[in-house]
Design an enzyme around this catalytic site. Structure first.
Site, PDB file in Angstrom:
ATOM      1  N   GLU A  87     -41.126 -22.287 -36.462  1.00 50.84           N
ATOM      2  CA  GLU A  87     -39.702 -22.136 -36.136  1.00 50.84           C
ATOM      3  C   GLU A  87     -39.352 -22.465 -34.685  1.00 50.84           C
ATOM      4  O   GLU A  87     -38.569 -21.753 -34.071  1.00 50.84           O
ATOM      5  CB  GLU A  87     -39.255 -20.687 -36.428  1.00 50.84           C
TER       6      GLU A  87
HETATM    7  C1  TNX Z   1     -40.484 -15.913 -40.488  1.00 46.80           C
HETATM    8  S1  TNX Z   1     -43.262 -16.647 -41.083  1.00 46.80           S
HETATM    9  C2  TNX Z   1     -41.237 -15.942 -39.335  1.00 46.80           C
HETATM   10  C3  TNX Z   1     -41.342 -14.737 -38.503  1.00 46.80           C
HETATM   11  C4  TNX Z   1     -40.494 -13.623 -39.029  1.00 46.80           C
HETATM   12  C5  TNX Z   1     -40.614 -13.568 -40.541  1.00 46.80           C
HETATM   13  C6  TNX Z   1     -39.885 -12.426 -41.140  1.00 46.80           C
HETATM   14  C7  TNX Z   1     -43.135 -17.284 -39.762  1.00 46.80           C
HETATM   15  C8  TNX Z   1     -44.179 -18.191 -39.439  1.00 46.80           C
HETATM   16  N1  TNX Z   1     -42.064 -16.975 -38.996  1.00 46.80           N
HETATM   17  O1  TNX Z   1     -41.001 -15.030 -37.178  1.00 46.80           O
HETATM   18  O2  TNX Z   1     -40.926 -12.423 -38.471  1.00 46.80           O
HETATM   19  O3  TNX Z   1     -40.108 -14.763 -41.064  1.00 46.80           O
HETATM   20  O4  TNX Z   1     -40.117 -12.344 -42.499  1.00 46.80           O
END
Ligand code: TNX
Length: 530
Positions: free
Chosen positions: A343
């Site tokens: 992300e």
């Molecule tokens: C997605 S999974 C994210 C996290 C969040 C999570 C909450 C991932 C690699 N990144 O930063 O905590 O969703 O479910």
């Protein structure tokens, strides 16, 4: 008077002795197939009788050096469960009856490092494996065969169990960044993994809301970056001394620690601590302003993602990252460092690729291999980089085409932070609601189509901590789903089904209560009320 009271005493002793003798020789017929073992073992051959465990039972090891921990561990856990204090012995003469023998004398390639054979007769318990790790996994099976609480008579069903895991990587991730969890909480979480024969704990040590690991060359990362957490409460960080203590605690229990430094996004806490890491010279406050800490400038207490990024085109960034990875590699005996990579919505795609390739090279230069969230598949992967699937099947296809191994953590199935249903008191639901059966009913080898089984590295169930403020919250989300992920990783798909599993899981409710685990009593599981 005197004569008759002595006579009474005499008869009394005869009676006591007789009742002890008969109670020891009486064998309650028991069925080893009804042992409710999780994860389900590869094979169980029940012989219908029982072994009686009592204060005279000794724990014998054939190799005092490699098996000292196993032996002490077993006696402590037996004591916790049923209150008996068993003697630990070693030496040349293997006991012929009334003992639990832990032996590393076999050489059976079928069992691998973690497999074991547990043979229980009326007289003897024989637990053998290729090495102490296999014995340790087998000890968990033996402990599950004991009653979950104090009993007058402790009996174990007889028979033979031969067991070994389907996948070599069976893990969970704990996010100690969104809310801080200290050493004792992490150790308790490790114990949970241990009970269900998992073997990896991935620690998500840094994120926008907090930097949780001491870095000596850049002390403000933890000292400033760790000051707060989601919601603005008091944060914290793990010192390197504490980290080493966690690694040791885990290693004794054959659990590998994989530390994660998430980058180049998810880095607000680092940017606020060292403006050198930003391109502008100060941390941008692009997340919703009301969620920026008032007390500590630049620190973030909300739960949005994707607003922060390290500055990827200045050398200072790589100097700091190199120092961080170097320090972490020095205190991490395991082969992997997780470098995040998820992300990074505020990093341009070409900058992201450039950065993640350099980060992988830094990890390699310190003798470790990289793990990264599935976005890392878009970069040139270093030899040995493992891609952790959480969201994008497209990234999985790219990873497979590049010959990379895949760690399976599909958010829709394996995210322990997802709510069970819309009424769950904590948790998120952006990926799915995951009831206990939904979490159990899938398999890493077929979840994403067209992924060859050889590309599957294993399974990991991440527990993100946006909504978990304390250990009770962690337990509520992890239980009762965690044992299911453990079984998915250990037991082949062909041996698993929900209707059989749910009965075994129900029997574990008593154990959860004995361990004071604050579990979610899902109505899909036929719990036994006592
Ligand atoms: C997605 S999974 C994210 C996290 C969040 C999570 C909450 C991932 C690699 N990144 O930063 O905590 O969703 O479910």
């Amino acid at each position: 008077m005197r004569y008759s009271s002595n006579t009474n005493l005499f008869y009394f002793f005869i009676l006591i002795t007789l009742s002890i003798v008969t109670s020891c020789s009486q064998r309650t017929p028991m069925d080893l197939n009804k042992g409710n073992i999780i994860p389900k073992p590869r094979s169980i051959n029940a012989t219908g009788s029982s072994f009686v465990l009592n204060a005279e039972t000794q724990i014998y090891v054939d190799n005092a050096e490699t098996q000292n921990f196993n032996s002490q561990y077993l006696s402590k856990e037996i004591n916790k469960l049923v209150g008996l204090r068993l003697e630990n012995i070693s030496g040349k003469n293997t006991p012929e009856s009334g003992a639990i023998i832990l032996s590393v004398a076999v050489n059976d390639s079928q069992l691998g490092d973690e497999g074991y054979q547990l043979s229980i007769t009326e007289d003897l318990i024989n637990l053998t494996a290729n090495g102490p790790q296999g014995v340790f996994r087998g000890i968990q099976t033996l402990l599950q065969l004991l009653p979950a609480s104090l009993q007058e008579k402790v009996e174990i069903a007889t028979g033979t169990i031969i067991d070994s895991p389907e996948y070599g990587y069976r893990g969970s991730m704990l996010d100690v960044a969104r809310h801080f969890f200290d050493v004792s909480s992490i150790k308790r979480y490790i114990d949970f993994l241990v009970y269900y024969k998992m073997n990896v704990l991935h620690l998500h040590l840094t994120d926008d809301q907090g930097w949780r690991i001491e870095i000596k060359s850049w002390p403000k990362l933890a000292e400033y970056g760790g000051l707060t957490e989601v919601g603005g409460g008091k944060g914290g960080f793990i010192s390197q001394r504490e980290y080493i203590e966690i690694v040791k605690y885990a290693a004794e229990r054959y659990i590998l620690i994989i530390p994660e430094i998430d980058m180049p996004g998810h880095t607000q806490a680092a940017l606020a601590s060292y403006p050198e890491l930003t391109c502008e010279g100060q941390a941008r406050m692009v997340a919703s302003i009301e969620e920026m800490s008032i007390e500590f400038p630049g620190l973030y207490t909300g739960t949005e993602v994707g607003f922060s990024t390290l500055c990827t085109d200045q050398e200072m960034t790589y100097k700091i990252i190199n120092d961080v990875i170097q320090e972490l590699a020095a205190i991490t005996p395991g082969p992997y460092i997780h470098i995040g990579g998820d992300e990074s919505h505020s990093t341009k795609k070409e900058d992201y690729i450039y950065f993640m390739e350099r980060a992988q090279a830094i990890v390699t230069s310190h003798g470790k291999k990289s793990l990264g969230w599935d976005e890392i598949a878009q970069t040139n992967l270093e030899q040995g980089t493992v891609v952790q699937f959480w969201d994008s099947e497209e990234n999985v296809a790219i990873a497979v085409s590049k010959g990379a191994q895949l760690l399976m953590s599909p958010a829709k199935k394996a995210y322990l932070d997802m709510q069970y249903d819309s009424t769950s008191r904590i948790g998120l639901h952006w990926a799915a609601y995951i009831e206990v059966d939904d979490g159990y009913n899938w398999d890493p080898s077929i979840y994403v189509p067209n992924v060859p089984k050889e590309s599957i590295f294993g399974i990991e169930a991440p527990l993100w901590a946006e909504t978990t403020e304390d250990m009770d919250d962690i337990e509520y989300l992890a239980f009762p789903r965690l044992p299911g992920y453990a079984e998915i990783g250990w037991t082949p798909l062909s041996d698993r089904n929900w209707d059989d599993y749910k009965v075994r899981l129900a029997a574990h409710g008593e154990r959860f209560r004995a361990m004071e685990i604050d579990y979610y009593p899902s109505d899909r599981v036929p719990w036994k009320t006592d």
